[in-house]
Design a protein around this motif. Structure first.
Motif, PDB file in Angstrom:
ATOM      1  N   MET A  40       0.797  -0.739   0.199  1.00 42.13           N
ATOM      2  CA  MET A  40       0.113   0.090  -0.072  1.00 42.13           C
ATOM      3  C   MET A  40       0.786   1.296   0.069  1.00 42.13           C
ATOM      4  O   MET A  40       0.572   2.200  -1.139  1.00 42.13           O
ATOM      5  N   PHE A  41       1.617   1.335   0.995  1.00 50.53           N
ATOM      6  CA  PHE A  41       2.851   2.323   0.614  1.00 50.53           C
ATOM      7  C   PHE A  41       3.671   3.027  -0.328  1.00 50.53           C
ATOM      8  O   PHE A  41       3.802   3.302  -1.147  1.00 50.53           O
ATOM      9  N   TRP A  42       4.093   1.406  -0.680  1.00 49.48           N
ATOM     10  CA  TRP A  42       4.578   1.799  -2.242  1.00 49.48           C
ATOM     11  C   TRP A  42       3.673   2.541  -3.310  1.00 49.48           C
ATOM     12  O   TRP A  42       3.701   2.765  -4.082  1.00 49.48           O
ATOM     13  N   GLY A  43       2.856   1.909  -3.658  1.00 49.87           N
ATOM     14  CA  GLY A  43       1.747   2.351  -4.021  1.00 49.87           C
ATOM     15  C   GLY A  43       2.010   3.274  -4.379  1.00 49.87           C
ATOM     16  O   GLY A  43       1.408   3.916  -5.075  1.00 49.87           O
ATOM     17  N   ALA A  44       1.369   3.728  -3.094  1.00 47.08           N
ATOM     18  CA  ALA A  44       0.728   5.102  -3.102  1.00 47.08           C
ATOM     19  C   ALA A  44       2.192   5.817  -3.025  1.00 47.08           C
ATOM     20  O   ALA A  44       1.455   7.574  -3.633  1.00 47.08           O
ATOM     21  N   ALA A  45       3.230   5.574  -3.183  1.00 49.32           N
ATOM     22  CA  ALA A  45       4.755   6.763  -3.185  1.00 49.32           C
ATOM     23  C   ALA A  45       4.539   6.877  -4.525  1.00 49.32           C
ATOM     24  O   ALA A  45       5.199   7.671  -5.423  1.00 49.32           O
ATOM     25  N   ALA A  46       4.219   5.091  -5.329  1.00 47.20           N
ATOM     26  CA  ALA A  46       4.490   5.553  -6.540  1.00 47.20           C
ATOM     27  C   ALA A  46       3.441   6.788  -7.236  1.00 47.20           C
ATOM     28  O   ALA A  46       3.517   7.322  -8.352  1.00 47.20           O
ATOM     29  N   LEU A  47       2.106   6.130  -6.753  1.00 44.45           N
ATOM     30  CA  LEU A  47       0.904   7.132  -7.986  1.00 44.45           C
ATOM     31  C   LEU A  47       1.080   8.549  -7.383  1.00 44.45           C
ATOM     32  O   LEU A  47       1.396   9.824  -7.956  1.00 44.45           O
ATOM     33  N   LEU A  48       1.529   8.992  -5.815  1.00 50.02           N
ATOM     34  CA  LEU A  48       2.505  10.472  -6.040  1.00 50.02           C
ATOM     35  C   LEU A  48       3.205  10.991  -6.608  1.00 50.02           C
ATOM     36  O   LEU A  48       2.749  12.573  -7.268  1.00 50.02           O
ATOM     37  N   GLY A  49       4.458  10.473  -7.037  1.00 50.38           N
ATOM     38  CA  GLY A  49       5.322  10.321  -7.573  1.00 50.38           C
ATOM     39  C   GLY A  49       5.147  10.470  -9.081  1.00 50.38           C
ATOM     40  O   GLY A  49       5.655  11.506  -9.927  1.00 50.38           O
ATOM     41  N   GLY A  50       4.150   9.885  -9.885  1.00 46.54           N
ATOM     42  CA  GLY A  50       3.523  10.078 -11.153  1.00 46.54           C
ATOM     43  C   GLY A  50       3.255  10.798 -10.919  1.00 46.54           C
ATOM     44  O   GLY A  50       2.869  12.013 -11.931  1.00 46.54           O
ATOM     45  N   ILE A  51       1.990  11.495 -10.114  1.00 43.93           N
ATOM     46  CA  ILE A  51       1.399  12.820  -9.915  1.00 43.93           C
ATOM     47  C   ILE A  51       2.114  14.372  -9.928  1.00 43.93           C
ATOM     48  O   ILE A  51       2.151  15.424 -10.879  1.00 43.93           O
ATOM     49  N   MET A  52       3.108  14.099  -8.752  1.00 48.25           N
ATOM     50  CA  MET A  52       3.454  15.376  -9.116  1.00 48.25           C
ATOM     51  C   MET A  52       4.890  15.509 -10.385  1.00 48.25           C
ATOM     52  O   MET A  52       4.396  16.338 -10.943  1.00 48.25           O
ATOM     53  N   THR A  53       5.130  14.005 -11.628  1.00 47.72           N
ATOM     54  CA  THR A  53       5.890  14.836 -12.489  1.00 47.72           C
ATOM     55  C   THR A  53       4.463  15.091 -13.854  1.00 47.72           C
ATOM     56  O   THR A  53       4.966  15.675 -14.549  1.00 47.72           O
ATOM     57  N   ALA A  54       3.260  15.070 -13.128  1.00 50.38           N
ATOM     58  CA  ALA A  54       2.606  14.670 -14.133  1.00 50.38           C
ATOM     59  C   ALA A  54       2.228  16.545 -14.128  1.00 50.38           C
ATOM     60  O   ALA A  54       2.444  17.362 -15.160  1.00 50.38           O
ATOM     61  N   CYS A 108       4.754  18.290 -13.043  1.00 51.21           N
ATOM     62  CA  CYS A 108       5.869  19.136 -13.538  1.00 51.21           C
ATOM     63  C   CYS A 108       5.606  19.777 -15.094  1.00 51.21           C
ATOM     64  O   CYS A 108       5.411  20.918 -15.595  1.00 51.21           O
ATOM     65  N   ALA A 109       5.518  17.956 -15.648  1.00 52.06           N
ATOM     66  CA  ALA A 109       5.120  18.536 -16.745  1.00 52.06           C
ATOM     67  C   ALA A 109       4.375  19.111 -17.626  1.00 52.06           C
ATOM     68  O   ALA A 109       4.955  19.885 -18.482  1.00 52.06           O
ATOM     69  N   ALA A 110       3.520  19.440 -17.068  1.00 57.82           N
ATOM     70  CA  ALA A 110       2.066  20.084 -17.419  1.00 57.82           C
ATOM     71  C   ALA A 110       2.118  21.879 -17.134  1.00 57.82           C
ATOM     72  O   ALA A 110       2.211  22.657 -18.055  1.00 57.82           O
ATOM     73  N   ALA A 111       3.496  21.734 -16.067  1.00 54.24           N
ATOM     74  CA  ALA A 111       3.833  23.277 -16.446  1.00 54.24           C
ATOM     75  C   ALA A 111       4.924  23.581 -16.459  1.00 54.24           C
ATOM     76  O   ALA A 111       5.920  25.113 -16.763  1.00 54.24           O
ATOM     77  N   GLY A 112       5.930  22.585 -17.534  1.00 55.19           N
ATOM     78  CA  GLY A 112       6.641  22.797 -18.137  1.00 55.19           C
ATOM     79  C   GLY A 112       8.175  22.963 -17.612  1.00 55.19           C
ATOM     80  O   GLY A 112       8.626  23.500 -18.011  1.00 55.19           O
ATOM     81  N   ARG A 113       8.674  21.590 -16.648  1.00 53.56           N
ATOM     82  CA  ARG A 113       9.765  22.008 -16.263  1.00 53.56           C
ATOM     83  C   ARG A 113      10.263  20.771 -16.650  1.00 53.56           C
ATOM     84  O   ARG A 113       9.014  19.512 -16.538  1.00 53.56           O
ATOM     85  N   THR A 114      12.062  20.567 -16.775  1.00 54.94           N
ATOM     86  CA  THR A 114      11.927  19.190 -16.727  1.00 54.94           C
ATOM     87  C   THR A 114      12.177  17.950 -15.701  1.00 54.94           C
ATOM     88  O   THR A 114      12.640  16.624 -16.008  1.00 54.94           O
ATOM     89  N   GLY A 148      10.845  24.309  -0.759  1.00 53.97           N
ATOM     90  CA  GLY A 148      10.315  25.553  -2.165  1.00 53.97           C
ATOM     91  C   GLY A 148       8.893  25.527  -2.501  1.00 53.97           C
ATOM     92  O   GLY A 148       8.620  26.086  -3.097  1.00 53.97           O
ATOM     93  N   ASN A 149       8.395  24.078  -3.387  1.00 58.27           N
ATOM     94  CA  ASN A 149       8.103  23.739  -3.671  1.00 58.27           C
ATOM     95  C   ASN A 149       6.823  23.356  -2.867  1.00 58.27           C
ATOM     96  O   ASN A 149       5.810  21.388  -3.429  1.00 58.27           O
ATOM     97  N   ALA A 159      -1.085  19.727  -3.918  1.00 54.00           N
ATOM     98  CA  ALA A 159      -1.735  19.260  -4.830  1.00 54.00           C
ATOM     99  C   ALA A 159      -1.685  17.852  -5.104  1.00 54.00           C
ATOM    100  O   ALA A 159      -2.530  17.022  -5.325  1.00 54.00           O
ATOM    101  N   GLY A 160      -0.242  17.874  -5.246  1.00 47.31           N
ATOM    102  CA  GLY A 160      -0.251  15.908  -5.300  1.00 47.31           C
ATOM    103  C   GLY A 160      -0.936  14.861  -4.750  1.00 47.31           C
ATOM    104  O   GLY A 160      -1.968  14.380  -4.579  1.00 47.31           O
ATOM    105  N   SER A 161      -0.475  15.401  -2.585  1.00 49.30           N
ATOM    106  CA  SER A 161      -1.125  14.813  -2.622  1.00 49.30           C
ATOM    107  C   SER A 161      -2.551  14.966  -2.021  1.00 49.30           C
ATOM    108  O   SER A 161      -3.196  13.860  -1.663  1.00 49.30           O
ATOM    109  N   ALA A 162      -3.570  15.611  -2.424  1.00 53.00           N
ATOM    110  CA  ALA A 162      -5.062  16.167  -2.357  1.00 53.00           C
ATOM    111  C   ALA A 162      -5.717  15.118  -4.169  1.00 53.00           C
ATOM    112  O   ALA A 162      -6.120  14.698  -2.719  1.00 53.00           O
ATOM    113  N   VAL A 163      -4.942  15.132  -4.237  1.00 49.47           N
ATOM    114  CA  VAL A 163      -5.183  14.775  -5.673  1.00 49.47           C
ATOM    115  C   VAL A 163      -5.061  12.835  -5.557  1.00 49.47           C
ATOM    116  O   VAL A 163      -6.134  11.908  -6.191  1.00 49.47           O
TER     117      VAL A 163
END
Length: 182
Positions: free
Chosen positions: A1-15, A17-23, A30-31, A37-41
């Protein structure tokens, strides 16, 4: 459950950042807004998934020596009970729904004092071990067992065990069916 939640949060954060134009994904403190926002999603998605899951119920029809009964049962992926000799899955059913088919097994303790001749070749002792401890259940092999789910009836090769747990242990249902039978 923990690893699944961490992977989901990482994927959302990547999405995000990609939508915001960051690489690259921010790793500094600082973010905080992006992290929140990622945690709420993640929380919203998890609640939606759990709400859609719900309890899945089926109807069990069984016949033994011309006697029949039909009852609702919880379809449970956690029911891993199997008869040790044949490895057949076991449907756990409360005594109250089996009285018309096997009244002799629905009277006293786990093992009946006297086994009638009509059941002597059908009785199976089934060891169980769960969260509430272990023990023995008396099971039997019916002439036919069918599972009705979504309007479709399917015969299955399963044993039925007499339990005194009832709705307290089966999520409000009088029986518990292993998910492998559905």
């Amino acid at each position: 459950m923990f690893w699944g939640a961490a992977a989901l949060l990482g994927g959302i954060m990547t999405a995000i950042c990609a939508a915001a134009g960051r690489t690259e994904v921010p790793s500094g403190g600082g973010n905080t807004v992006l992290l929140l926002a990622g945690s709420a999603v993640c929380v919203i998605l998890t609640r939606l998934i759990l709400r859609c899951g719900g309890k899945h119920s089926v109807t069990v029809r069984l016949i033994l020596d011309g006697r029949s009964c039909e009852f609702a049962a919880l379809c449970d992926s956690g029911n891993l009970v199997r008869e040790p000799l044949s490895s057949r899955p076991v449907i756990l059913a409360d005594r109250s729904v089996l009285r018309t088919v096997v009244p002799e097994l629905c009277r006293g303790g786990a093992v009946p004092e006297r086994i009638p001749d009509r059941l002597s070749s059908r009785i199976r002792l089934i060891p169980v071990n769960g969260a509430l401890g272990g023990g023995m259940l008396t099971g039997f092999s019916a002439d036919s067992v069918a599972i009705v789910s979504g309007g479709c009836e399917r015969a299955c090769d399963a044993l039925v065990a007499v339990s005194s747990g009832g709705g307290d242990f089966f999520g409000g249902f009088p029986a518990n069916v292993p998910a492998v039978l559905v």
